[in-house]
Design a protein around this motif. Structure first.
Motif, short mmCIF file in Angstrom:
data_model
loop_
_atom_site.label_atom_id
_atom_site.label_comp_id
_atom_site.label_asym_id
_atom_site.label_seq_id
_atom_site.Cartn_x
_atom_site.Cartn_y
_atom_site.Cartn_z
N ILE A 174 0.82 -1.12 0.04
CA ILE A 174 -0.06 -0.03 -0.01
C ILE A 174 0.98 1.33 -0.07
O ILE A 174 1.93 1.21 0.91
N GLY A 175 0.84 1.98 -0.98
CA GLY A 175 1.31 3.35 -1.20
C GLY A 175 0.48 4.55 -1.24
O GLY A 175 -0.72 4.44 -0.82
N ASP A 176 1.18 5.80 -1.00
CA ASP A 176 0.42 7.03 -1.11
C ASP A 176 -0.05 7.43 -2.41
O ASP A 176 0.93 7.31 -3.33
N ASP A 177 -1.02 7.64 -2.77
CA ASP A 177 -1.42 8.55 -3.98
C ASP A 177 -0.93 9.91 -4.12
O ASP A 177 -1.65 10.66 -3.45
N ILE A 178 0.05 10.06 -5.02
CA ILE A 178 0.67 11.41 -5.15
C ILE A 178 0.49 12.05 -6.50
O ILE A 178 1.32 12.77 -7.29
N THR A 179 -0.73 11.47 -7.09
CA THR A 179 -1.01 11.75 -8.52
C THR A 179 -0.81 13.29 -8.87
O THR A 179 -0.38 13.83 -9.72
N ALA A 180 -1.45 14.12 -8.02
CA ALA A 180 -1.42 15.50 -8.20
C ALA A 180 0.10 16.15 -8.11
O ALA A 180 0.51 16.94 -9.06
N ASN A 181 0.80 15.69 -7.17
CA ASN A 181 2.27 15.93 -7.22
C ASN A 181 2.79 15.52 -8.40
O ASN A 181 3.89 16.31 -9.03
N ALA A 182 2.69 14.31 -8.81
CA ALA A 182 3.49 13.70 -10.05
C ALA A 182 3.15 14.51 -11.15
O ALA A 182 4.22 14.64 -12.08
N ARG A 183 1.89 14.90 -11.23
CA ARG A 183 1.39 15.86 -12.61
C ARG A 183 2.68 17.05 -12.61
O ARG A 183 2.63 17.60 -13.79
N THR A 184 3.11 17.41 -11.55
CA THR A 184 3.91 18.75 -11.78
C THR A 184 5.27 18.43 -12.28
O THR A 184 6.10 19.31 -12.28
N ILE A 185 5.67 17.23 -12.29
CA ILE A 185 6.74 16.61 -12.70
C ILE A 185 7.04 16.61 -14.31
O ILE A 185 6.29 15.85 -14.90
N ALA A 186 7.60 17.73 -15.03
CA ALA A 186 7.64 17.85 -16.13
C ALA A 186 7.95 16.63 -17.13
O ALA A 186 7.21 16.35 -18.17
N SER A 187 9.16 15.89 -16.59
CA SER A 187 9.38 14.75 -17.53
C SER A 187 8.53 13.33 -17.54
O SER A 187 8.64 12.60 -18.30
N ILE A 188 7.34 13.50 -16.65
CA ILE A 188 6.55 12.40 -16.53
C ILE A 188 5.50 12.58 -17.80
O ILE A 188 4.58 13.60 -17.69
N PRO A 189 5.39 11.79 -18.59
CA PRO A 189 4.50 11.96 -19.79
C PRO A 189 3.16 11.91 -19.27
O PRO A 189 2.57 11.07 -18.30
N LYS A 190 2.26 12.79 -19.65
CA LYS A 190 0.81 13.07 -19.25
C LYS A 190 -0.19 12.02 -20.20
O LYS A 190 -0.97 11.70 -19.91
N THR A 191 0.33 11.93 -21.47
CA THR A 191 -0.24 11.36 -22.29
C THR A 191 0.57 10.42 -23.18
O THR A 191 1.77 10.87 -23.32
N LEU A 192 0.31 9.26 -23.48
CA LEU A 192 1.30 8.16 -24.31
C LEU A 192 0.87 8.35 -25.60
O LEU A 192 -0.37 8.28 -26.04
#
Ligand code: AMP
Ligand code: ZN
Length: 728
Positions: A174-192
């Motif tokens: 079980i981990g923490d949902d950090i979606t909102a934070n991860a969205r702010t990381i530019a290099s993470i693709p938001k759309t494939l």
């Protein structure tokens, strides 16, 4: 509470090893196991939950190895709840929970090549593959060697080709949902892209870049806030922000290196999978090697160790994986990690030294910073004689005393830091540090503000602060008064000629010419200096006055930076100046107020503005303070009212004349170098894309969202090569 340091453990381990001749009795083993479990649990809590490590990595790994060994040798004491059978890392409050399927595992660790040889034998036995040497290539299995990125593991889920979830490892299940934070990381693709599976989960590591870490700590220190121990802690702290806006300001990046639970089954090998990840836009490790034999594996590990300081992320070892994924199921996994992979940890580069004294420095904003004065020691290519100790809390936490033998490391590979105290070398004559109750420079009162770790000298006339402010005021990107160095600043303050930076504009020639610069310690820096029998400021003083006078006409952004307002660096100062006409417009600026109002708005209503909220707050705050008001009054009295450089008309020639440019991502040259080239070509370097940005220069690892947003605003996205062409 008794403090745990790695070295207390080394003593204990040594004692047990010494007894090793006559083996430990069962009760002794049981108590040692209990002790190790408690130590590891406490270290895990400090590290994962509090983000404040209390033991060095090496010691932690040694406990873990010892505990594993004792548990293996004495299976009757094995327990599922043992910290070595679980993935460390608590689950934080305040985040939605995510269940990992399959669980996110850790890796079994090795510290010696002999252990890797044992791993090799194990794999070959399991797969019934004969040992091979380089002369006898076989079609059997292959190893892949990758950097072990020292960050925070995370899992990214895509549905319908869109990023829908990001989660930390947590306890593995079980981990923490950090979606909102991860969205702010530019290099993470938001759309494939269309050729990627519509449903996909990938796993990897988030990290903070070295430069980002240094800049963040400087900012934390300037604001009187706790500094981070290393990039990994800074990254963990940044991802666990309940307010994604804070995360967005942090320079985070990711490396993807593992399959998740969905969409990754079709690959025959790990390398093919990684290549596909890269094609789909995921940042992957910039280095990896394949090896058929143990010798090749060792060569790769050595090569990686050589290169360890060249990556943007810190690495703490190598990860060795089997490339052919068909072997994963037959090899299986333990509760701790897969049997088809191993981590090989490099011994951290560290050096032993002695804390000879702890001095206290007073900074530009009055913060008192304790500094360890060390016996000069070689470490990773440089001689180190001092290390910042950040603040009194940190010293207490590490229990560093004057006279202590300590292990010195480089945080983020660059900043000298004390890793831990070598407790067994204590003689009893070590002296604990006490934060002075008065400013060590001016003798004035010091205060610790609520919510800050820093103690500040609150005397506005403090000589130390003034000296630092003067130096900053005169520095190259500020008013560039070259003749005003440290010694001159000292003398001006000491003789009482300057009690505020603006006093520079009221100095009289004879005062300056006759200024006594003190002892012979002063290095002559011109031929003229050599001829001076007495260390008077003399002709250099006149040069200084000329430069000071010329500074009256310098553009607004230089002044704004010179004022030394927290959060207002060179680029931010330029952005703010570009939105104003003159200095006198700042104190009551409608533009800055608009930035704050805009920040309170939600969603679509929020405009993209070229000025950061923190910066607007800081500037308005400055002019609202007593000092700021007095400063503005004085500027008026001195008839100094710097004007902003003409926006577009600044330079009408040059390839980029009048064009707004934003640099982003990792570039092959320092940003400042590109900024200078762009400005030479007439371009305007901005810190964020606005409707006035012509080019977004995207380096490596820039996410699609960022570039899409830029395009939507009419900005052309170009790469480094194209920029260089334009500059030609
Ligand atoms: P540790 O955190 O020391 O228990 O080491 C195991 C962790 O290393 C994994 O859970 C991953 O988060 C991390 N790691 C870093 N780089 C890699 C890599 N290239 N492959 C697999 N795991 C990695
Ligand atoms: Zn002071």
């Amino acid at each position: 509470m008794k403090k745990i340091t790695g070295d207390q453990i080394s003593i204990q381990s040594a004692a047990h090893n010494a007894k090793g001749v006559s083996p430990m009795t069962k009760p002794e083993i049981a108590s040692r196991i209990a002790e190790l479990r408690a130590l590891i649990a406490k270290a895990n809590h400090d590290y994962y939950d509090l983000h404040q490590p209390t033991v060095g990595d090496r010691d932690y790994d040694l406990w873990e190895a010892e505990l594993l060994r004792l548990e293996e040798e004495n299976p009757e004491f094995k327990e599922a709840a043992s910290p070595v059978r679980q993935v460390a890392g608590g689950v934080a409050e305040g985040f939605k929970k995510v269940t990992h399927n399959p669980p996110m595992q850790s890796l079994d660790k090795t510290h010696a090549k002999s252990e890797l040889a044992a791993f090799d034998t194990f794999v070959r036995t399991q797969l019934s593959q004969p040992a091979i040497n380089s002369q006898q290539p076989t079609t059997g299995f292959t190893y892949v060697i990758e950097p072990k990125v020292d960050g925070v593991s995370l899992a990214l889920k895509y549905s319908n080709g869109k990023l829908v979830q990001a989660a930390t490892r947590g306890n593995g299940t079980i981990g923490d949902d950090i979606t909102a934070n991860a969205r702010t990381i530019a290099s993470i693709p938001k759309t494939l892209p269309a050729d990627a599976p519509r449903e996909l989960e990938v796993r990897g590591e988030a990290y903070m870049t070295r430069e980002g870490f240094i800049a963040l700590n400087e900012r934390q220190a300037a604001l009187g806030l706790e500094e981070f121990a290393n990039p990994r802690n800074a990254c963990a702290g940044s991802l666990k922000q309940l307010d994604a806006k804070v995360t967005a300001e942090r320079p985070l990046d990711v490396v993807i290196y593992n399959a998740g639970g969905v969409g990754c089954d079709g690959f025959a090998s790990h390398s093919e999978m990684i290549a596909a990840f890269a094609k789909w836009g995921f940042p992957v490790a910039p280095w990896s090697r394949r090896a058929k034999t143990l010798e090749e594996m060792f060569a790769a590990i050595d090569e990686l160790q050589e290169k360890r300081h060249t990556f943007r992320f810190e690495i703490d070892g190598a990860v060795i994986k089997i490339d052919e994924r068909e072997f994963y199921a037959p090899l299986g996994a333990t509760a701790h990690g897969p049997r088809w992979a191993r981590a090989y940890k490099y011994a951290p580069e560290r050096a032993e030294t002695v804390v000879e004294a702890i001095t206290v420095q007073v900074g530009r904003t009055g913060i008192l910073t304790p500094v360890a004065e060390l016996k000069p020691t070689e470490l990773a290519g440089s001689t180190i004689a001092r290390a910042t100790l950040h603040n009194a809390d940190q010293i207490a936490r590490q229990d560093i005393r004057i006279g202590d033998h300590v292990w010195l490391v480089k945080a983020g590979d660059v900043i000298p830091a004390i890793d831990s105290v070598i407790v067994e070398k204590r003689t009893g004559n070590e002296v604990p540090f006490v934060m002075p109750a008065k400013c060590p420079v001016c003798g004035g009162a010091v205060r610790r503000e609520e919510g800050e770790v820093a103690v500040r000298c609150v005397n506005p006339a403090c000589g130390a602060q003034l000296r630092r402010r003067l130096e900053h005021f005169a520095s190259r990107n500020a008013l560039d008064v070259k003749a005003l160095g440290g010694k001159v600043a000292d003398a001006l303050v000491e003789k009482g000629l300057v009690t505020d930076v603006l006093d520079l504009f009221a100095l009289r020639e004879e005062e300056v010419v006759n200024l006594d610069l003190g002892d012979t310690e002063v290095e002559p820096n011109t031929f003229f200096d050599l001829l001076q029998p007495v260390r008077k400021f003399g002709k250099n003083g006149l040069n200084m006055l000329k430069a000071v006078d010329a500074a009256r006409e310098l553009p607004l952004h230089r002044w704004l930076f010179a004022m030394g307002i927290p959060n207002v660096g060179v680029t931010v100062a330029k952005d703010i100046a570009a939105e104003h006409e003159r200095f006198s417009d700042l104190a009551d600026s409608a533009v800055l107020k608009h930035v704050l109002e805009n920040d309170a708005k939600k969603g679509k209503e929020r405009e993209i503005l070229p000025i950061k909220v923190e910066a607007a707050k800081a500037v308005l705050g400055f002019f609202a303070s007593d000092y700021g008001r007095a400063f503005a009054e004085r500027m008026k009295a001195l008839r100094i009212n710097p004007a902003a450089e003409k926006k577009v008309a600044a330079k009408t020639t040059g390839a980029l004349a009048g064009m707004g440019c934003v640099l982003t991502g990792s570039l092959s040259r320092p940003r400042s170098e590109y900024a200078a080239l762009i400005e030479q070509a007439g371009g305007i370097v901005q810190s964020a894309v606005t409707s006035k940005t012509r080019y977004l220069i995207a380096g490596a690892n820039v996410g699609a969202t960022k570039t899409e947003k830029a395009r939507a605003l009419g900005t052309e996205v170009i790469d480094e090569a194209r920029l260089l062409e334009l500059l030609k």
